[in-house]
Design an enzyme around this catalytic site. Structure first.
Site, PDB file in Angstrom:
ATOM      1  N   GLU A   2     -14.955  15.207  16.912  1.00  0.00           N
ATOM      2  CA  GLU A   2     -14.311  15.625  15.659  1.00  0.00           C
ATOM      3  C   GLU A   2     -15.197  16.633  14.962  1.00  0.00           C
ATOM      4  O   GLU A   2     -16.423  16.593  15.107  1.00  0.00           O
ATOM      5  CB  GLU A   2     -14.143  14.425  14.732  1.00  0.00           C
ATOM      6  N   LYS A   5      -6.181  -1.018  11.601  1.00  0.00           N
ATOM      7  CA  LYS A   5      -7.589  -1.323  11.737  1.00  0.00           C
ATOM      8  C   LYS A   5      -8.313  -1.082  10.401  1.00  0.00           C
ATOM      9  O   LYS A   5      -7.765  -0.372   9.585  1.00  0.00           O
ATOM     10  CB  LYS A   5      -8.212  -0.490  12.856  1.00  0.00           C
ATOM     11  N   LYS A  22      -0.246   8.003  20.701  1.00  0.00           N
ATOM     12  CA  LYS A  22      -0.284   9.424  21.040  1.00  0.00           C
ATOM     13  C   LYS A  22       0.505   9.646  22.339  1.00  0.00           C
ATOM     14  O   LYS A  22       0.309   8.921  23.311  1.00  0.00           O
ATOM     15  CB  LYS A  22      -1.725   9.907  21.219  1.00  0.00           C
ATOM     16  N   GLY A  39       0.835  -1.214   0.000  1.00  0.00           N
ATOM     17  CA  GLY A  39       0.000   0.000   0.000  1.00  0.00           C
ATOM     18  C   GLY A  39       0.859   1.247   0.000  1.00  0.00           C
ATOM     19  O   GLY A  39       0.506   2.269   0.580  1.00  0.00           O
ATOM     20  N   ASP A  79      -3.173   0.637  16.862  1.00  0.00           N
ATOM     21  CA  ASP A  79      -4.288   1.506  17.219  1.00  0.00           C
ATOM     22  C   ASP A  79      -3.595   2.837  17.442  1.00  0.00           C
ATOM     23  O   ASP A  79      -2.880   3.005  18.440  1.00  0.00           O
ATOM     24  CB  ASP A  79      -4.978   1.028  18.504  1.00  0.00           C
ATOM     25  N   HIS A  80      -3.740   3.764  16.516  1.00  0.00           N
ATOM     26  CA  HIS A  80      -2.848   4.927  16.578  1.00  0.00           C
ATOM     27  C   HIS A  80      -3.087   5.772  17.834  1.00  0.00           C
ATOM     28  O   HIS A  80      -2.238   6.558  18.210  1.00  0.00           O
ATOM     29  CB  HIS A  80      -2.912   5.753  15.289  1.00  0.00           C
ATOM     30  N   HIS A 101     -10.353   2.767  19.537  1.00  0.00           N
ATOM     31  CA  HIS A 101      -9.708   3.897  20.211  1.00  0.00           C
ATOM     32  C   HIS A 101     -10.305   4.198  21.583  1.00  0.00           C
ATOM     33  O   HIS A 101      -9.589   4.414  22.555  1.00  0.00           O
ATOM     34  CB  HIS A 101      -9.809   5.171  19.369  1.00  0.00           C
ATOM     35  N   ALA A 161       0.283   5.960   3.836  1.00  0.00           N
ATOM     36  CA  ALA A 161       1.735   5.916   3.654  1.00  0.00           C
ATOM     37  C   ALA A 161       2.273   7.338   3.523  1.00  0.00           C
ATOM     38  O   ALA A 161       3.230   7.721   4.190  1.00  0.00           O
ATOM     39  CB  ALA A 161       2.070   5.100   2.415  1.00  0.00           C
ATOM     40  N   LYS A 212     -18.733  12.602  14.986  1.00  0.00           N
ATOM     41  CA  LYS A 212     -18.253  13.472  13.912  1.00  0.00           C
ATOM     42  C   LYS A 212     -19.166  14.695  13.819  1.00  0.00           C
ATOM     43  O   LYS A 212     -20.289  14.685  14.296  1.00  0.00           O
ATOM     44  CB  LYS A 212     -18.253  12.718  12.583  1.00  0.00           C
TER      45      LYS A 212
HETATM   46  C1  BG6 Z   1      -9.431   6.957  12.681  1.00  0.00           C
HETATM   47  C2  BG6 Z   1     -10.862   6.929  12.217  1.00  0.00           C
HETATM   48  O1  BG6 Z   1      -9.059   5.726  13.218  1.00  0.00           O
HETATM   49  O2  BG6 Z   1      -9.286   7.957  13.676  1.00  0.00           O
HETATM   50  C3  BG6 Z   1     -11.256   8.289  11.685  1.00  0.00           C
HETATM   51  O3  BG6 Z   1     -11.004   5.952  11.200  1.00  0.00           O
HETATM   52  C4  BG6 Z   1     -10.998   9.360  12.703  1.00  0.00           C
HETATM   53  O4  BG6 Z   1     -12.640   8.282  11.326  1.00  0.00           O
HETATM   54  C5  BG6 Z   1      -9.570   9.267  13.227  1.00  0.00           C
HETATM   55  O5  BG6 Z   1     -11.196  10.617  12.071  1.00  0.00           O
HETATM   56  C6  BG6 Z   1      -9.352  10.223  14.380  1.00  0.00           C
HETATM   57  O6  BG6 Z   1      -7.999  10.230  14.742  1.00  0.00           O
HETATM   58  P1  BG6 Z   1      -7.334  11.493  15.424  1.00  0.00           P
HETATM   59  O7  BG6 Z   1      -5.926  11.074  15.680  1.00  0.00           O
HETATM   60  O8  BG6 Z   1      -7.451  12.625  14.431  1.00  0.00           O
HETATM   61  O9  BG6 Z   1      -8.112  11.785  16.665  1.00  0.00           O
END
Ligand code: BG6
Length: 486
Positions: free
Chosen positions: A218, A150, A184, A10, A179-180, A242, A16, A342
């Site tokens: 968001e 994910k 953080k 990808g 899981d980003h 998350h 990326a 959102k």
């Molecule tokens: C992603 C979701 O995992 O996390 C998105 O798929 C969301 O829909 C995003 O906008 C939010 O991440 P962050 O780091 O901007 O809070």
């Protein structure tokens, strides 16, 4: 750091360019990538190495927190990148990939440690993992690791099936599930926040804590991901992963010198102690919403159902709020309110811990606001303690004081930088273990079913606001209120 080949599926994609190349670049600048590292990018487009390198370079100018300033350094970085066209289903392409990876290892004198990063849809994970195995790419003398993004499944059954599939070729210790939120910096600080601060440790239980609120709001809408999002909704897109990860990181009772094993084990304990939602009772604990037209920062925006690519009449959730309880000695009786949505008023991820009032509270004192510990994860990384002081003008009143605690470290690395660096070092602390993922799906499953069966009303909410008013009932029933932006 172990020298390794970074094999990216990808490589022409959005993630990326926005996250992975900037993360690798910042690791490189910080001396956290060994000099002789190799990156092999894979994609369907017929890119040459030069086109690939030019794209990587552009991505750094566009998205890196540090823009390239030193041409020599930039050149040393991009020369590590090679590209190969790959059709995910073609065995010959993997054989060719193996030749390329091995050739680069020989040229650079690298141990055959290989990190396979799958920045592609989950429907391809199984196929790619099988081909990695069958082609011998995964059978070299060094280590092999699989990094995946994910969504990890669509529900409990599909997550289990996916895990079983990956398990045919990769061991759990070799799988790094991103899981980003766990990358953080402020979330990583939660790991030690309570154990290393006696002041907090003394208060960290149901004796002193009244309730906990975790909010990820968001301002963006569905953006260009209608196809994915309309099937996922806020419950799968944010809540199952998350939000529950934030809950685990906050509440796990971690020993001071914790290892990846202890952290993940204690997080699993939290999930096991989470009271399950009984069938038929989901609507009492979960509120779901969908944004209607409104305005974000004064700019009118369309409602969800009118977004491009969303089928008319979609009943998908763009907002979820839930009340959860943990049945263990520390947290029994403390409600946790979690919400995410959102098209809300602000982009913000924060945890608010509300402390109980003093035991004997009467008369004027009864009006005193609670102490709050506010942990801002995004966009600011701050911890704020809200205390009470007497109002000097009107002595009968209290005035909240805000004690802002900020980390002075100048530049914090981005989530992906932390995570990719950790995966290369083999540190799985901030990756989701399968047990956590499975337990999260198991907890969420009755909600998915209740949503599908239409048991939980879908509340429209105006874009740019705080979400559906119905969510107030969740806190109000315990005598609390949501803290919005204090
Ligand atoms: C992603 C979701 O995992 O996390 C998105 O798929 C969301 O829909 C995003 O906008 C939010 O991440 P962050 O780091 O901007 O809070």
């Amino acid at each position: 750091m172990n020298a390794a080949s970074f094999v990216l599926f990808g490589a022409t994609g959005d993630l990326a360019k926005r996250k992975i190349y900037p993360a690798l670049y910042n690791l490189f600048v910080d001396g956290k990538l060994s000099e002789g590292f190799s990156v092999v990018g894979l994609g369907r487009r017929a890119w040459s190495d030069e086109t690939f390198q030019a794209n990587v370079e552009q991505a750094l100018y566009d998205f890196s927190r540090r823009k390239p300033a030193d041409r020599g350094e930039l050149a040393r970085f991009v020369r590590a990148f090679r590209f190969q066209v790959l059709d995910i289903d073609r065995a010959e392409d993997y054989a060719q990939l193996r030749e390329l990876v091995e050739r680069r290892e020989r040229e650079l004198g690298l141990t055959p440690n290989r990190m396979f990063y799958l920045s592609v849809g989950p429907e391809y994970f199984g196929t790619i993992a099988n081909h990695i195995e069958a082609s011998g790419l995964g059978g070299a003398d060094g280590w092999k690791r699989l990094v995946i993004e994910k969504p990890f499944g669509h529900d409990l059954a599909s997550a289990r099936a996916l895990n079983a599939k990956l398990g045919e070729t990769f061991a759990e210790e070799e799988i790094y599930r991103i899981d980003h939120y766990l990358g953080k910096p402020m979330v990583q600080k939660l790991e030690l926040l309570q154990q290393s601060n006696p002041v907090l440790q003394a208060l960290w239980s149901n004796h002193y804590i009244a309730n906990v609120q975790i909010t990820a709001s968001e301002t963006v809408g569905v953006e260009t991901r209608a196809g994915y999002y309309d099937r996922a909704g806020a419950i799968r897109d944010m809540f199952q992963n998350h939000m529950l990860q934030l809950l685990m990181m906050l509440t796990a009772q971690l020993p001071k010198n914790s290892t990846a094993e202890t952290v993940r084990f204690k997080k699993k304990k939290v999930m096991e102690a989470l009271d399950p939602l009984q069938q038929g009772q989901v609507a009492a604990s979960v509120v779901r919403g969908q944004y209607a037209a409104g305005a974000i920062a004064g700019v009118p925006v369309a409602g969800y159902a009118d977004e491009p690519g969303i089928p008319a009449g979609s009943t998908n959730d763009t907002y979820v709020a839930a009340r959860l309880t943990i049945d263990d000695a520390f947290w029994r009786g403390v409600p946790f309110y979690i919400r995410t949505g959102k098209r809300l008023q602000a982009k913000s991820t924060r945890i608010v811990i509300e402390f109980k009032p003093p035991l004997k509270q009467s008369g004027a004192d009864a009006a005193q606001p609670p102490n709050l510990l506010i942990i801002d994860i995004n966009p600011n990384e701050t911890i704020t303690l809200q205390l009470n002081a007497r109002d000097t003008q009107d002595k009968a009143r209290f005035r909240p004081l805000h004690l802002d605690l900020r980390d002075d470290a100048e530049e914090t690395p981005e989530a992906y930088e932390n995570l990719i660096g950790d995966a290369l070092r083999g540190d799985a602390t901030f990756f989701a273990h399968w047990d956590e993922v499975e337990l999260s799906w198991r907890w969420v499953q009755p909600i998915l079913e209740a949503f599908a069966d239409g048991e939980v009303p879908l509340h429209p909410y105006e874009a740019g606001g705080h979400g559906p008013a119905a969510a107030d009932a969740l806190t109000a029933r315990d005598g609390y209120r949501w803290w919005q932006g204090e």
